[in-house]
Structures are given as structure tokens and as C-alpha cells.
Design a protein around this motif. Structure first.
Motif, PDB file in Angstrom:
ATOM      1  N   GLY A  12       0.760  -1.297   0.032  1.00  0.00           N
ATOM      2  CA  GLY A  12       0.115   0.041   0.051  1.00  0.00           C
ATOM      3  C   GLY A  12       0.904   1.327  -0.100  1.00  0.00           C
ATOM      4  N   ARG A  13       2.086   1.132  -0.010  1.00  0.00           N
ATOM      5  CA  ARG A  13       2.710   2.407  -0.077  1.00  0.00           C
ATOM      6  C   ARG A  13       2.975   3.209  -1.264  1.00  0.00           C
ATOM      7  NH1 ARG A  13       8.647   0.305   1.688  1.00  0.00           N
ATOM      8  NH2 ARG A  13       9.262   2.264   1.290  1.00  0.00           N
ATOM      9  N   LEU A  14       2.341   2.216  -2.506  1.00  0.00           N
ATOM     10  CA  LEU A  14       2.415   2.877  -3.892  1.00  0.00           C
ATOM     11  C   LEU A  14       1.029   2.366  -4.473  1.00  0.00           C
ATOM     12  CD1 LEU A  14       5.588   2.432  -5.925  1.00  0.00           C
ATOM     13  CD2 LEU A  14       4.467   4.360  -5.221  1.00  0.00           C
ATOM     14  N   LYS A  15       0.262   3.406  -5.007  1.00  0.00           N
ATOM     15  CA  LYS A  15      -0.928   3.073  -5.602  1.00  0.00           C
ATOM     16  C   LYS A  15      -0.671   2.657  -7.198  1.00  0.00           C
ATOM     17  CE  LYS A  15      -5.807   4.083  -5.810  1.00  0.00           C
ATOM     18  NZ  LYS A  15      -6.602   4.892  -6.841  1.00  0.00           N
ATOM     19  N   ALA A  16      -1.354   1.479  -7.504  1.00  0.00           N
ATOM     20  CA  ALA A  16      -1.084   1.267  -9.182  1.00  0.00           C
ATOM     21  C   ALA A  16      -2.378   0.962  -9.328  1.00  0.00           C
ATOM     22  CB  ALA A  16      -0.254   0.022  -9.050  1.00  0.00           C
ATOM     23  N   VAL A  17      -2.480   1.312 -10.805  1.00  0.00           N
ATOM     24  CA  VAL A  17      -4.012   1.101 -11.362  1.00  0.00           C
ATOM     25  C   VAL A  17      -3.928  -0.009 -12.422  1.00  0.00           C
ATOM     26  CG1 VAL A  17      -5.935   2.594 -12.639  1.00  0.00           C
ATOM     27  CG2 VAL A  17      -4.445   3.476 -10.977  1.00  0.00           C
ATOM     28  N   PRO A  18      -4.688  -0.956 -12.634  1.00  0.00           N
ATOM     29  CA  PRO A  18      -4.579  -1.792 -13.764  1.00  0.00           C
ATOM     30  C   PRO A  18      -4.728  -1.171 -15.075  1.00  0.00           C
ATOM     31  CG  PRO A  18      -6.286  -2.376 -12.128  1.00  0.00           C
ATOM     32  CD  PRO A  18      -5.714  -1.306 -11.592  1.00  0.00           C
ATOM     33  N   PHE A  19      -4.097  -1.316 -15.979  1.00  0.00           N
ATOM     34  CA  PHE A  19      -4.229  -0.723 -17.303  1.00  0.00           C
ATOM     35  C   PHE A  19      -4.043  -1.884 -18.347  1.00  0.00           C
ATOM     36  CE2 PHE A  19      -3.153   1.657 -20.919  1.00  0.00           C
ATOM     37  CZ  PHE A  19      -4.160   2.745 -21.000  1.00  0.00           C
ATOM     38  N   GLY A  20      -4.840  -2.640 -18.834  1.00  0.00           N
ATOM     39  CA  GLY A  20      -4.940  -3.740 -19.546  1.00  0.00           C
ATOM     40  C   GLY A  20      -4.299  -4.782 -18.691  1.00  0.00           C
ATOM     41  N   ARG A  21      -3.050  -5.327 -19.400  1.00  0.00           N
ATOM     42  CA  ARG A  21      -2.288  -6.244 -18.777  1.00  0.00           C
ATOM     43  C   ARG A  21      -1.213  -5.828 -17.600  1.00  0.00           C
ATOM     44  NH1 ARG A  21      -0.893 -10.583 -22.955  1.00  0.00           N
ATOM     45  NH2 ARG A  21      -0.358 -11.719 -21.399  1.00  0.00           N
ATOM     46  N   LYS A  22      -0.884  -4.534 -17.735  1.00  0.00           N
ATOM     47  CA  LYS A  22      -0.199  -3.664 -16.755  1.00  0.00           C
ATOM     48  C   LYS A  22      -0.610  -3.210 -15.654  1.00  0.00           C
ATOM     49  CE  LYS A  22       3.057  -2.390 -20.678  1.00  0.00           C
ATOM     50  NZ  LYS A  22       3.737  -1.222 -21.176  1.00  0.00           N
ATOM     51  N   ARG A  23       0.090  -2.655 -14.957  1.00  0.00           N
ATOM     52  CA  ARG A  23      -0.108  -1.748 -13.831  1.00  0.00           C
ATOM     53  C   ARG A  23       0.825  -0.598 -13.987  1.00  0.00           C
ATOM     54  NH1 ARG A  23      -0.035  -4.990  -7.895  1.00  0.00           N
ATOM     55  NH2 ARG A  23      -2.626  -5.023  -8.170  1.00  0.00           N
ATOM     56  N   ILE A  24      -0.094   0.583 -13.957  1.00  0.00           N
ATOM     57  CA  ILE A  24       0.603   1.898 -14.082  1.00  0.00           C
ATOM     58  C   ILE A  24       0.501   2.684 -12.806  1.00  0.00           C
ATOM     59  CG2 ILE A  24       0.188   4.166 -15.467  1.00  0.00           C
ATOM     60  CD1 ILE A  24       0.674   1.688 -17.153  1.00  0.00           C
ATOM     61  N   VAL A  25       1.862   3.242 -12.803  1.00  0.00           N
ATOM     62  CA  VAL A  25       2.193   4.010 -11.349  1.00  0.00           C
ATOM     63  C   VAL A  25       2.099   5.409 -11.643  1.00  0.00           C
ATOM     64  CG1 VAL A  25       3.339   4.358  -9.350  1.00  0.00           C
ATOM     65  CG2 VAL A  25       3.106   1.892 -10.210  1.00  0.00           C
ATOM     66  N   ALA A  26       1.501   6.432 -11.161  1.00  0.00           N
ATOM     67  CA  ALA A  26       1.765   7.700 -11.224  1.00  0.00           C
ATOM     68  C   ALA A  26       3.125   8.079 -10.641  1.00  0.00           C
ATOM     69  CB  ALA A  26       0.406   8.652 -10.502  1.00  0.00           C
ATOM     70  N   ARG A  27       3.642   9.273 -11.510  1.00  0.00           N
ATOM     71  CA  ARG A  27       5.026   9.658 -11.355  1.00  0.00           C
ATOM     72  C   ARG A  27       5.002  10.367  -9.926  1.00  0.00           C
ATOM     73  NH1 ARG A  27       9.248  10.303 -14.300  1.00  0.00           N
ATOM     74  NH2 ARG A  27      10.863  11.631 -13.794  1.00  0.00           N
ATOM     75  N   TRP A  28       4.039  10.975  -9.711  1.00  0.00           N
ATOM     76  CA  TRP A  28       3.977  12.031  -8.557  1.00  0.00           C
ATOM     77  C   TRP A  28       4.106  10.882  -7.129  1.00  0.00           C
ATOM     78  CZ3 TRP A  28       0.129  11.113  -5.124  1.00  0.00           C
ATOM     79  CH2 TRP A  28      -1.273  10.862  -5.681  1.00  0.00           C
ATOM     80  N   GLN A  29       3.368   9.797  -7.293  1.00  0.00           N
ATOM     81  CA  GLN A  29       3.647   8.880  -6.243  1.00  0.00           C
ATOM     82  C   GLN A  29       4.813   8.545  -5.968  1.00  0.00           C
ATOM     83  OE1 GLN A  29       1.265   5.572  -6.697  1.00  0.00           O
ATOM     84  NE2 GLN A  29      -0.746   6.863  -6.723  1.00  0.00           N
ATOM     85  N   ILE A  30       5.688   8.160  -6.991  1.00  0.00           N
ATOM     86  CA  ILE A  30       6.988   7.882  -6.881  1.00  0.00           C
ATOM     87  C   ILE A  30       7.855   8.963  -6.269  1.00  0.00           C
ATOM     88  CG2 ILE A  30       9.272   7.068  -8.028  1.00  0.00           C
ATOM     89  CD1 ILE A  30       7.419   5.295  -9.682  1.00  0.00           C
ATOM     90  N   GLU A  31       7.783  10.219  -6.671  1.00  0.00           N
ATOM     91  CA  GLU A  31       8.446  11.178  -6.204  1.00  0.00           C
ATOM     92  C   GLU A  31       8.159  11.613  -4.540  1.00  0.00           C
ATOM     93  OE1 GLU A  31       7.392  14.437  -8.861  1.00  0.00           O
ATOM     94  OE2 GLU A  31       8.724  13.573 -10.675  1.00  0.00           O
ATOM     95  N   ASN A  32       6.840  11.279  -4.299  1.00  0.00           N
ATOM     96  CA  ASN A  32       6.354  11.676  -2.911  1.00  0.00           C
ATOM     97  C   ASN A  32       7.034  10.479  -1.999  1.00  0.00           C
ATOM     98  OD1 ASN A  32       4.540  13.761  -3.229  1.00  0.00           O
ATOM     99  ND2 ASN A  32       2.750  12.629  -3.506  1.00  0.00           N
ATOM    100  N   LEU A  33       7.497   9.380  -2.428  1.00  0.00           N
ATOM    101  CA  LEU A  33       8.061   8.431  -1.700  1.00  0.00           C
ATOM    102  C   LEU A  33       9.394   9.189  -1.008  1.00  0.00           C
ATOM    103  CD1 LEU A  33       8.167   5.275  -3.841  1.00  0.00           C
ATOM    104  CD2 LEU A  33       7.068   5.575  -1.624  1.00  0.00           C
ATOM    105  N   PHE A  34       9.914  10.025  -1.521  1.00  0.00           N
ATOM    106  CA  PHE A  34      11.288  10.507  -1.366  1.00  0.00           C
ATOM    107  C   PHE A  34      10.993  11.929  -0.625  1.00  0.00           C
ATOM    108  CE2 PHE A  34      12.384   7.973  -4.838  1.00  0.00           C
ATOM    109  CZ  PHE A  34      13.010   6.897  -4.138  1.00  0.00           C
ATOM    110  N   ASN A  35       9.808  12.477  -0.334  1.00  0.00           N
ATOM    111  CA  ASN A  35       9.371  13.654   0.321  1.00  0.00           C
ATOM    112  C   ASN A  35       9.314  13.412   1.792  1.00  0.00           C
ATOM    113  OD1 ASN A  35      10.075  15.061  -1.875  1.00  0.00           O
ATOM    114  ND2 ASN A  35       7.968  15.121  -2.444  1.00  0.00           N
TER     115      ASN A  35
END
Length: 121
Positions: free
Chosen positions: A98-121
Motif C-alpha cells: 500500500g505504499r504505492l498505488k497502481a491502477v490496472p491498465f490492460g495487462r499492466k499496472r500503471i503508477v503515477a510519477r508523483w507517487q514515486i516522487e512523494n516516496l522521497f519527500n
């Protein structure tokens, strides 16, 4: 034209002793010469294949182009792992925790870039 030379030699292929009539003779007969030729050509093919494989591996190991990842707002799990410099499995674990939120998109999971940037803030 034969010479009057009689040189005792050892065959380079089979190792048997023979008498050579010239100074450049390496093999005891035609069959050993043919077998040595085939062995030499086989080694050359193997060496060529190995060098070709090594070059392909070096090309495959090259660092992925991060410029394409830097310009995207939404990243796949693999792209997110390349951006941070961790394995895909680490990103998968972070999604499951639950540290990152991913949305299923077809057969992939997509992560928003801002969530990755917020990991380090």
C-alpha cells in the motif's frame, strides 16, 4: 619432385612418428591433415560464435534510455523500477503493502510519477 631428405617427425594430429620428405610437413598423411583441418575450422566457428554472443550480451546489458522514462507522467512497474534503480519485485512489494498505488491498465499496472516522487519527500 621428391627430395633426398628424410626427416623424422611426429604428426601434429595423431602423435605418431613418421618420416617427412620436406621441412614443412606437419602431418603423417592425408587423413590426419584433413582431420586437423576440420578440427581447426570447427574451433574457428566456435570462437566466432562465442565472440558474437559476447557482443550481443554487451549490447543487451547497456543501460536503458532513461530520457523516455523521465518525460512520462504514468509509468509501468518496470519503468518505475528503472527510474528509482530497484528491481521490479521491490515495486510490486510496495504496491502490495500500500505504499504505492497502481491502477490496472490492460495487462499492466500503471503508477503515477508523483507517487514515486512523494516516496522521497
Amino acid at each position: 619432385m621428391s627430395s633426398n631428405l628424410y626427416i623424422p617427425k611426429t604428426c601434429k594430429h595423431c602423435g605418431n612418428a613418421f618420416t617427412a620428405r620436406t621441412t614443412v610437413t606437419k602431418y603423417c598423411g592425408d587423413t590426419c591433415a584433413k582431420k586437423a583441418y576440420k578440427a581447426r575450422k570447427r574451433k574457428e566457428k566456435i570462437r566466432a560464435t562465442l565472440t558474437k554472443d559476447m557482443q550481443q550480451q554487451k549490447e543487451a546489458v547497456q543501460i536503458p534510455n532513461l530520457n523516455t522514462v523521465n518525460n512520462k507522467d504514468f509509468l509501468s512497474v518496470t519503468e518505475a523500477s528503472q527510474l528509482i534503480g530497484v528491481s521490479r519485485w521491490t515495486i510490486q512489494r510496495m504496491i502490495q503493502q500500500g505504499r504505492l498505488k497502481a491502477v490496472p491498465f490492460g495487462r499492466k499496472r500503471i503508477v503515477a510519477r508523483w507517487q514515486i516522487e512523494n516516496l522521497f519527500n
